[in-house]
Enzyme design. Structure first.
Site, PDB file in Angstrom:
ATOM      1  N   ASP A  64      11.405  27.571  -7.693  1.00 53.67           N
ATOM      2  CA  ASP A  64      10.337  27.525  -6.693  1.00 53.67           C
ATOM      3  C   ASP A  64       8.958  27.235  -7.272  1.00 53.67           C
ATOM      4  OD1 ASP A  64      10.053  29.871  -8.072  1.00 53.67           O
ATOM      5  OD2 ASP A  64      10.058  31.197  -6.361  1.00 53.67           O
ATOM      6  N   ARG A 379      -3.928  35.397  -5.560  1.00 53.64           N
ATOM      7  CA  ARG A 379      -4.735  35.404  -6.790  1.00 53.64           C
ATOM      8  C   ARG A 379      -5.794  34.314  -6.732  1.00 53.64           C
ATOM      9  NH1 ARG A 379       0.303  36.802 -10.740  1.00 53.64           N
ATOM     10  NH2 ARG A 379       0.083  39.023 -10.360  1.00 53.64           N
ATOM     11  N   SER A 538       0.032  37.713 -13.895  1.00 52.02           N
ATOM     12  CA  SER A 538       1.421  37.282 -13.972  1.00 52.02           C
ATOM     13  C   SER A 538       2.259  38.036 -15.004  1.00 52.02           C
ATOM     14  CB  SER A 538       1.402  35.793 -14.307  1.00 52.02           C
ATOM     15  OG  SER A 538       2.387  35.446 -15.227  1.00 52.02           O
TER      16      SER A 538
HETATM   17  C1  MIC Z   1       1.956  34.011 -10.677  1.00 52.46           C
HETATM   18  O1  MIC Z   1       1.815  34.226  -9.484  1.00 52.46           O
HETATM   19  O2  MIC Z   1       1.035  34.151 -11.509  1.00 52.46           O
HETATM   20  C2  MIC Z   1       3.317  33.551 -11.179  1.00 52.46           C
HETATM   21  C3  MIC Z   1       3.188  32.155 -11.575  1.00 52.46           C
HETATM   22  O3  MIC Z   1       4.250  33.651 -10.142  1.00 52.46           O
HETATM   23  C4  MIC Z   1       3.729  34.453 -12.340  1.00 52.46           C
HETATM   24  C5  MIC Z   1       4.952  34.045 -13.018  1.00 52.46           C
HETATM   25  C6  MIC Z   1       4.797  32.928 -13.996  1.00 52.46           C
HETATM   26  O4  MIC Z   1       3.793  32.833 -14.679  1.00 52.46           O
HETATM   27  O5  MIC Z   1       5.740  32.171 -14.111  1.00 52.46           O
HETATM   28  C7  MIC Z   1       3.888  35.924 -11.972  1.00 52.46           C
HETATM   29  O6  MIC Z   1       3.366  36.362 -10.990  1.00 52.46           O
HETATM   30  O7  MIC Z   1       4.513  36.681 -12.722  1.00 52.46           O
END
Ligand code: MIC
Ligand code: SF4
Length: 649
Positions: A64, A379, A538
């Site tokens: 995704d 975010r 993340s």
């Molecule tokens: C995010 O929202 O920052 C992400 C991208 O989903 C990350 C995961 C990632 O860095 O692959 C998360 O929330 O852990």
């Protein structure tokens, strides 16, 4: 004293340690989820463990995050993820099937179960009454192999909801309001448990919006009771048998209670560049905007898109702005295509995106220079959208839709309650799991396929007793994992650590990689100096793995966020905290640092003294590490530790 929901589930799953606040416990994990951007490393690490099949009740691999397939790397990742899933007994959700958290809630989440996901928004599952926790990929790999997941036994904060939201105010406003109270730091090792009369006024997807974005407070997870509303949601998903009732005992114990009167909440907005920077929308009403993005795992449920579609009905998006909408799942996408909502969105001039993370992770839809971008995701860290100078504002779907039409911030409460459109949620959702590939019992014929961009994860060496090196970067408070290792355009290197490592701290200090390489050639260690709440955001373990591969041996910080601290330990990097924060000010970039007797200090539980040779001062550093974590650090990371343990047994 009675027991709260969190402890009821933890008690059922605790297999190591005692349920005592602030002590480390190991819990059994029932379900795991991964997404593509963290998944490739998780599965490479799982493969390295040599376990023939996953041992969980259910493991799902979602694609995704990066579905753009620009270049072969991305498509190779998808192929690897599919073949490795089918080989090891993992369900595979194809790209296009939707965002992991939304799909998991719809199709797999079960009240009372534990879920570990290699994504920080895994707590979305708390909306359906799960203990759902985000972690690094390696921790998820261990859980898939049947190993327990270790966490600090949390304090539980009771968020007692009373009243009912007024029209035009929705779940996103609730969690933004709570972020305004709790902020994005200081909440590590806590759980937010929702209770009270107000709970039953919120549907499961609304609860999931709240638990999803609870991640931004830094808590371990958030959880709602499982009640009749939960049962109805599962019924609509044709899974009523998965329902169990879950509630806290009437006299349940909590470390603290925060009363939230839903009827008093007004539409809220998180200002740049932190989800905790919250004010009422009314404070900035009338401010011009350039872009609106609707979707992400926070706000892309059927309810969210219905309200947007109803508000767009017969209207046209302001000609000066660009609007994109990404439905959270194929189920949502398909249902809005049948109930007229999709045509409302298209007719109003919205750009319809794939059911994926997309804009939320800076993967497309980067706004123009100095843009004001209004988004429904969770975010708004600086640069995360892909445009360094852009300002991202986080709002509810109601605020986003009305602002899109007006071309400026609109406070939905300027509308009367009568103008609020009716939202009809069907009793049955369209169920079609054809894009979820089920592994066969006999997978002997399946060959795991890797592409040239997929490399073995690097492994650290054992911890040295003495380290000598330099501070290569000094950063301030609230450094996020997006600062440490960017996603967006760099996502396609997630499976190629050597290449990806070139971008460590890219947006903070473009010379970081060059400076580190000079030290590496001299065989010296690399240290990072940081302020409060280092590693927010993340769960990407690449924020530890890539620095580790560049020779980072320790981070000296005022405080760390939970998932990142655990990831640092998993890759053998010492997370050290100043005994006295004033030492942060006395230390600078390029200072030469020597650390002695590390192993002895860890063994004897003594603070570690770092010798700043440049400034000629000694600095005392503390740490919050369990004995198990100390052993992992000494072994040079979790993979080495597991191998040693296997050798011993
Ligand atoms: C995010 O929202 O920052 C992400 C991208 O989903 C990350 C995961 C990632 O860095 O692959 C998360 O929330 O852990
Ligand atoms: Fe995807 Fe954004 Fe949710 Fe992360 S926060 S899982 S990038 S939609």
């Amino acid at each position: 004293m009675g027991i709260n929901i969190t402890y009821k589930i933890l008690k059922n799953h605790c297999i190591a340690g005692e349920l005592e606040v602030n002590k480390e416990i190991g819990i059994k994990i029932d379900q795991t989820l991964t997404q593509d951007a963290t998944g490739t490393m998780a599965y490479l690490q799982f493969e390295a463990m040599g376990i023939p099949k996953v041992k969980t009740e259910l493991s799902v691999s979602y694609v995704d995050h990066n579905t753009l397939q620009q270049g072969f790397e991305n498509a190779d990742d998808h192929r690897y993820l599919k073949t490795v899933a089918l080989k090891y007994g993992i369900k595979f959700s194809k790209p296009g099937n939707g965002i992991c958290h939304q799909v998991h809630l719809e199709r797999f989440g079960k009240p009372g179960k534990t879920l570990l996901g290699s994504d920080s928004h895994t707590p979305t599952g708390g909306g359906i009454g799960m203990i759902a926790i985000g972690a690094g990929g390696l921790d998820v790999a261990v859980a898939m192999g049947g190993g327990e997941f270790y966490l600090i036994c949390p304090k539980v904060i009771n968020i007692a909801l009373k009243g009912k939201l007024r029209k035009w105010v929705s779940a996103k406003d609730v969690i933004l309001y709570i972020l305004g109270i709790l902020s994005t730091k200081g909440n590590v090792n806590k759980v937010l448990e929702y209770s009270g009369e107000g709970v039953k006024t919120l549907s499961v997807p609304e609860r999931a919006t709240i638990t999803n974005m609870g991640a931004e407070t830094g808590v371990t997870t958030s959880i709602f009771p499982s009640d009749e509303v939960t049962k109805d949601f599962l019924k609509a998903q044709n899974r009523v048998d998965d329902w169990v009732e879950l509630s806290a005992d009437p006299d349940a114990e909590y470390s603290e209670t925060i009363i939230v009167d839903l009827s008093e909440i007004v539409p809220m907005v998180a200002l740049p560049h932190s989800p905790g920077n919250v004010v009422p929308v009314n404070d900035i009403a009338g401010k011009n905007i350039d872009q609106v993005e609707i979707g992400s795992c926070t706000n892309s449920s059927l309810r969210d898109l219905i309200i947007v579609g109803k508000l767009f009905e017969g209207a046209m998006i302001n000609s000066d702005i660009s609007v994109a909408i990404a439905p959270g799942s194929r189920q949502v996408f398909s249902m809005i295509s049948k109930n007229g909502i999709l045509s409302n969105l298209i007719d109003a001039g919205a750009r319809i995106m794939e059911s994926a993370c997309g804009f939320c992770i800076g993967n497309g839809q980067s706004p123009q220079t100095n843009a004001v971008s209004v988004r429904t995701n969770n975010r708004n860290f600086e640069g995360r959208s892909g445009t360094r100078t852009a300002e991202i504002f986080l709002v509810s779907p109601e605020t986003a839709a009305l602002s899109a039409i007006a071309g400026k911030f609109v406070d939905p409460l300027t509308k009367s309650a009568d103008e609020f459109p009716e939202i009809m949620i069907p009793e049955k959702f369209d169920i079609d799991d054809d894009m979820i590939i089920i592994p066969l019992a006999d997978s002997s014929q399946i060959k795991v396929l890797r592409g040239p961009n997929i490399g073995e994860p690097p492994v650290n060496t054992q911890m040295n007793d003495r380290l000598i090196g330099n501070i290569v970067i000094k950063v301030g408070d609230k450094i996020t994992t997006d600062h440490i290792i960017p996603a967006g355009l760099r996502l396609k290197y997630r499976s190629n650590i050597k290449k990806y490592s070139e971008f460590v701290f890219e947006s903070v200090d473009p010379d970081f990689y060059k400076n580190v390489s000079i030290l590496k050639d001299k065989n010296k260690s690399v240290f990072v100096l940081a302020g409060e709440s280092y590693g927010q955001g993340s769960s990407r373990e690449h924020a530890a793995l890539c620095p580790m591969s560049l020779g980072v041996k320790a981070i000296f910080a005022k405080s760390f966020e939970r998932i990142h601290a655990a990831n640092l330990v998993n890759f053998g990097i010492l997370p050290l905290v100043f005994a006295d924060n004033s030492s942060y000010d006395k230390t600078d970039k390029n200072d030469e640092i020597e650390i002695f007797s590390i192993i002895e200090c860890l063994d004897k539980n003594r603070n570690i003294i770092i010798n700043n040779k440049t400034k000629n001062i000694k600095i005392e550093m503390k740490y919050l590490l369990s004995d198990r974590q100390k052993d992992i650090l000494k072994a040079g990371g979790l993979l080495n530790y597991i191998k040693n343990e296997l050798r011993k047994s």
